[in-house]
Design an enzyme around this catalytic site. Structure first.
Site, PDB file in Angstrom:
ATOM      1  N   GLY A 214       0.821  -1.215   0.000  1.00 46.11           N
ATOM      2  CA  GLY A 214       0.000   0.000   0.000  1.00 46.11           C
ATOM      3  C   GLY A 214       0.852   1.260   0.000  1.00 46.11           C
TER       4      GLY A 214
ATOM      5  N   ASP B 227       4.892  -7.811   5.333  1.00 43.85           N
ATOM      6  CA  ASP B 227       4.916  -8.904   4.360  1.00 43.85           C
ATOM      7  C   ASP B 227       6.033  -8.698   3.332  1.00 43.85           C
ATOM      8  OD1 ASP B 227       2.848 -10.468   5.372  1.00 43.85           O
ATOM      9  OD2 ASP B 227       1.308  -9.273   4.377  1.00 43.85           O
TER      10      ASP B 227
ATOM     11  N   ASP C  72       0.072   1.859   8.455  1.00 43.77           N
ATOM     12  CA  ASP C  72      -0.572   1.127   9.557  1.00 43.77           C
ATOM     13  C   ASP C  72       0.183   1.229  10.876  1.00 43.77           C
ATOM     14  OD1 ASP C  72      -2.181   0.398   7.483  1.00 43.77           O
ATOM     15  OD2 ASP C  72      -1.644  -1.723   7.485  1.00 43.77           O
TER      16      ASP C  72
ATOM     17  N   ARG D 163       1.362  -5.847  -5.029  1.00 43.95           N
ATOM     18  CA  ARG D 163       1.345  -6.763  -3.886  1.00 43.95           C
ATOM     19  C   ARG D 163       1.749  -8.197  -4.253  1.00 43.95           C
ATOM     20  NH1 ARG D 163      -0.524  -4.547   0.710  1.00 43.95           N
ATOM     21  NH2 ARG D 163      -2.018  -2.829   0.619  1.00 43.95           N
TER      22      ARG D 163
ATOM     23  N   LYS E 279       8.063   0.596   5.647  1.00 39.80           N
ATOM     24  CA  LYS E 279       6.965   1.440   5.131  1.00 39.80           C
ATOM     25  C   LYS E 279       5.625   0.881   5.578  1.00 39.80           C
ATOM     26  CE  LYS E 279       4.429  -0.048   2.569  1.00 39.80           C
ATOM     27  NZ  LYS E 279       3.474  -0.770   1.722  1.00 39.80           N
ATOM     28  N   THR E 280       4.736   1.644   6.024  1.00 46.38           N
ATOM     29  CA  THR E 280       3.298   1.355   6.126  1.00 46.38           C
ATOM     30  C   THR E 280       2.623   2.416   6.976  1.00 46.38           C
ATOM     31  OG1 THR E 280       1.535  -0.160   6.714  1.00 46.38           O
ATOM     32  CG2 THR E 280       3.506  -0.356   8.057  1.00 46.38           C
TER      33      THR E 280
HETATM   34  P1  FBP Z   1       0.616  -2.009   3.578  1.00 48.61           P
HETATM   35  O1  FBP Z   1       0.521  -2.948   4.731  1.00 48.61           O
HETATM   36  O2  FBP Z   1       1.087  -2.651   2.343  1.00 48.61           O
HETATM   37  O3  FBP Z   1       1.425  -0.802   3.928  1.00 48.61           O
HETATM   38  O4  FBP Z   1      -0.832  -1.464   3.243  1.00 48.61           O
HETATM   39  C1  FBP Z   1      -1.615  -0.958   4.246  1.00 48.61           C
HETATM   40  C2  FBP Z   1      -3.010  -0.630   3.809  1.00 48.61           C
HETATM   41  O5  FBP Z   1      -3.093   0.742   3.527  1.00 48.61           O
HETATM   42  C3  FBP Z   1      -3.987  -1.052   4.900  1.00 48.61           C
HETATM   43  O6  FBP Z   1      -4.158  -0.075   5.860  1.00 48.61           O
HETATM   44  C4  FBP Z   1      -5.217  -1.381   4.095  1.00 48.61           C
HETATM   45  O7  FBP Z   1      -6.000  -2.335   4.752  1.00 48.61           O
HETATM   46  C5  FBP Z   1      -4.663  -1.934   2.824  1.00 48.61           C
HETATM   47  O8  FBP Z   1      -3.410  -1.343   2.647  1.00 48.61           O
HETATM   48  C6  FBP Z   1      -5.513  -1.664   1.626  1.00 48.61           C
HETATM   49  O9  FBP Z   1      -4.990  -2.366   0.545  1.00 48.61           O
HETATM   50  P2  FBP Z   1      -5.183  -1.995  -0.988  1.00 48.61           P
HETATM   51  O10 FBP Z   1      -4.300  -0.837  -1.267  1.00 48.61           O
HETATM   52  O11 FBP Z   1      -4.700  -3.216  -1.689  1.00 48.61           O
HETATM   53  O12 FBP Z   1      -6.618  -1.683  -1.177  1.00 48.61           O
END
Ligand code: FBP
Length: 560
Positions: free
Chosen positions: A80, A175, A204, A144, A201-202
């Site tokens: 993300g 991941d 979250d 991803r 990075k994240t």
């Molecule tokens: P990462 O763990 O890859 O940083 O992504 C986090 C996130 O933003 C989460 O908060 C959310 O649940 C998810 O990605 C959404 O995924 P997508 O971008 O595939 O819709």
């Protein structure tokens, strides 16, 4: 990017010079720290990572001038989006050019799949210049795809050998850094001579531990959401007619929800980790919300705000069991994938589930049951961002309030609006903190590469303090690993950091929450991120980082 398409802020931000830790400004020497062990399951992890297991942490300190050869590096943005990704790449580019002006940086396009499919672009000074201090991952895109089998690893090695790439820098979450760790071990085992470095990075905020204080993007994203929550609360306080149910991104962990609550003081803040610890059922969560609605209504306040973490459902014990069975059931299930009609899919699942989980599944509103069976991500996780928990809670709260009305306990008016904040914050202009932190992470990664390190995460610590005092170095990726069940199998993964209920940030929330839930005016309005102005406004750190730093220094907990 054409010059005339740039906003005035873009133009002004382009000239911002991100700050580096003092230790990285001149020539550096590398200092080895303690040898590391994996965080859990040491025996299993050591067997799986015989080469990279047990490496020491490293720190960069001032050193004497060294000549490095030119280095070609490949970079991937994975998972993300998070504000600051472009600055990691700018820092990496500047670091490589400083090491040796003949170094080259290649960006693999669209995430890990670019590495496997050999789609890439050389990142030149001109390209980098148009992305400095901007949000987004559009410089090379993200994806991803999970790097998991040796065929993929060999394809990756093939392109690296062709381009003379000495190291790959993977910018990703837990991941993706797990992938980086596996790849580092594989390349070392095959003696390919290709290093792998990860960057935390994240948005979250769940990629952190004793040595990684914060993942980039968390600061900016939580400030963007807090601004919006503050604005909504001011609207609620003005119109006095709506309860706002706000779901916040963060996947499993509730760090963003907790941080936003500390910044905005909502009437109700649900923390998934607390729900799990107290073994609360869905009805208990509904009752927590209803209690505040009734108390506020009794004081004449028929409006309010409720913050809900997006991963909540996975933490409610009976829902967790259901989701775990659904994950196993849906992993590589071609039979299910062949079904077209929603009804058929629903009946198929109901028929396959164990009796207890089938009854939970049947008790859910149909729209939520369907959302729970949607496609998993590449890592086998439920895509929690697609599950509308806030709408489900509104329905359940409404029902409970009607019952209370019939019993004469509740006499208020309940009108609710739902919101989901996630994508709004992931590509925002990085705050000064994220701009500096990301640039430093990237620059630091170039030095880890130059020093021949592999299987390390670029690490910048002491981040609550001004950037000059930051400590730069590397932490072995394998030291963050434990064994977890994914797609029906036990696999090594980087341990996700959930909200620690004994730690300072949650303790503060716990002590403040009771005053927020009643008929009082307690909202806080943090306003937008500022880039120009006094440092106490522009360089303000998030509350979680402040509280965790204070706790680390054993200071008395002061919540406000
Ligand atoms: P990462 O763990 O890859 O940083 O992504 C986090 C996130 O933003 C989460 O908060 C959310 O649940 C998810 O990605 C959404 O995924 P997508 O971008 O595939 O819709």
């Amino acid at each position: 990017m054409e010059e005339n398409k740039k906003s005035p802020l873009q133009i002004a931000r382009a000239s911002y010079e991100p700050k580096l830790p003092t230790a990285l400004k001149g020539s550096v020497a590398i200092k080895e720290g303690e040898k590391t062990e994996s965080i859990e399951n040491q025996k299993e992890i050591k067997e799986l990572f015989p080469i990279t297991y047990g490496m020491p942490t490293v720190e960069f300190v001032e050193g004497s001038t060294k000549a490095y050869p030119a280095i070609n590096v490949g970079v991937i943005l994975s998972g993300g989006q998070a504000p600051g990704g472009h600055n990691v790449i700018s820092g990496l580019f500047d670091g490589l050019k400083k090491i040796n002006p003949n170094s080259h940086l290649y960006g693999f396009l669209g995430g890990p799949s670019g590495l496997i499919n050999h789609t890439y672009e050389e990142l030149t000074a001109d390209i980098i210049a148009s992305y400095r201090n901007t949000g987004g991952f559009d410089i090379i895109g993200s994806g991803r795809t999970k790097l998991e089998d040796t065929e993929q690893f060999d394809k990756a090695a093939e392109i690296c050998i062709k381009l003379g790439i000495k190291a790959i820098v993977i910018i990703g979450g837990d991941d993706s850094n797990t992938n980086a760790c596996v790849l580092a071990e594989y390349f070392a085992m095959k003696k390919y001579g290709i290093q792998v470095i990860g960057c935390p990075k994240t948005i979250d905020g769940d990629l952190k531990n004793d040595l990684i204080e914060i993942s980039f993007g968390f600061d900016t994203a939580s400030k963007v959401y807090s601004e919006l929550i503050g604005n909504i609360q001011r609207d609620a306080n003005s119109a006095k007619k709506y309860w706002h149910f706000i779901r916040l991104m963060g996947r499993s962990a509730s760090h963003i929800t907790l941080e936003c609550a500390l910044q905005t003081h909502p009437n109700v803040c649900i923390i998934s980790e607390e729900v799990a610890a107290k073994k609360q059922r869905l009805s208990d969560v509904v009752n927590v919300i209803v209690k505040s609605i009734v108390t506020r209504a009794n004081g004449g306040y028929n409006f309010g705000s409720v913050l809900v973490p997006e991963g909540l459902l996975e933490f409610i014990p009976d829902m967790k069991a259901l989701i775990a069975e659904l994950n196993d059931l849906l992993a590589d299930n071609t039979e299910f994938k062949m079904l077209k009609a929603d009804d058929e899919k629903y009946a198929y699942i109901l028929n396959k589930l164990s009796p207890d989980n089938a009854s939970v599944f049947e008790s859910l509103p149909v729209f939520i049951a369907k959302q729970l069976t949607m496609d998993r991500d590449a890592h086998g996780n439920v895509q929690v961002s697609l599950i509308e928990t806030e709408k489900m809670l509104i329905e359940m709260v409404k029902k409970r309030l009607n019952e209370l009305k019939e019993d004469g306990v509740y006499k208020g008016k309940f009108s609710a609006l739902s919101h989901f904040f996630g994508y709004e914050g992931r590509c925002a202009f990085p705050s000064n903190f994220d701009a500096d932190y990301c640039y430093s992470l990237g620059y630091n990664a170039s030095l880890l590469v130059a020093e021949g390190k592999t299987g390390y995460m670029s690490a910048i610590r002491n981040t609550y303090y001004p950037s000059e005092e930051w400590i730069a170095g590397g932490v072995p990726l394998v030291s963050m690993m434990n064994m977890e069940r994914r797609n029906g199998k036990e696999v090594p993964v980087i341990k996700k950091a959930l909200v620690d209920l004994d730690a300072a940030a949650f303790k503060c929330l716990e002590s403040l929450r009771p005053t927020w839930s009643g008929p009082n005016d307690t909202y806080a309005y943090p306003g937008p991120i500022q880039f120009f102005g006094p440092s106490e406004v522009c360089d303000r750190r998030v509350r979680t980082l402040f509280l965790e730093t204070e706790a680390r220094h054993e200071k008395e907990l002061i919540c406000k």
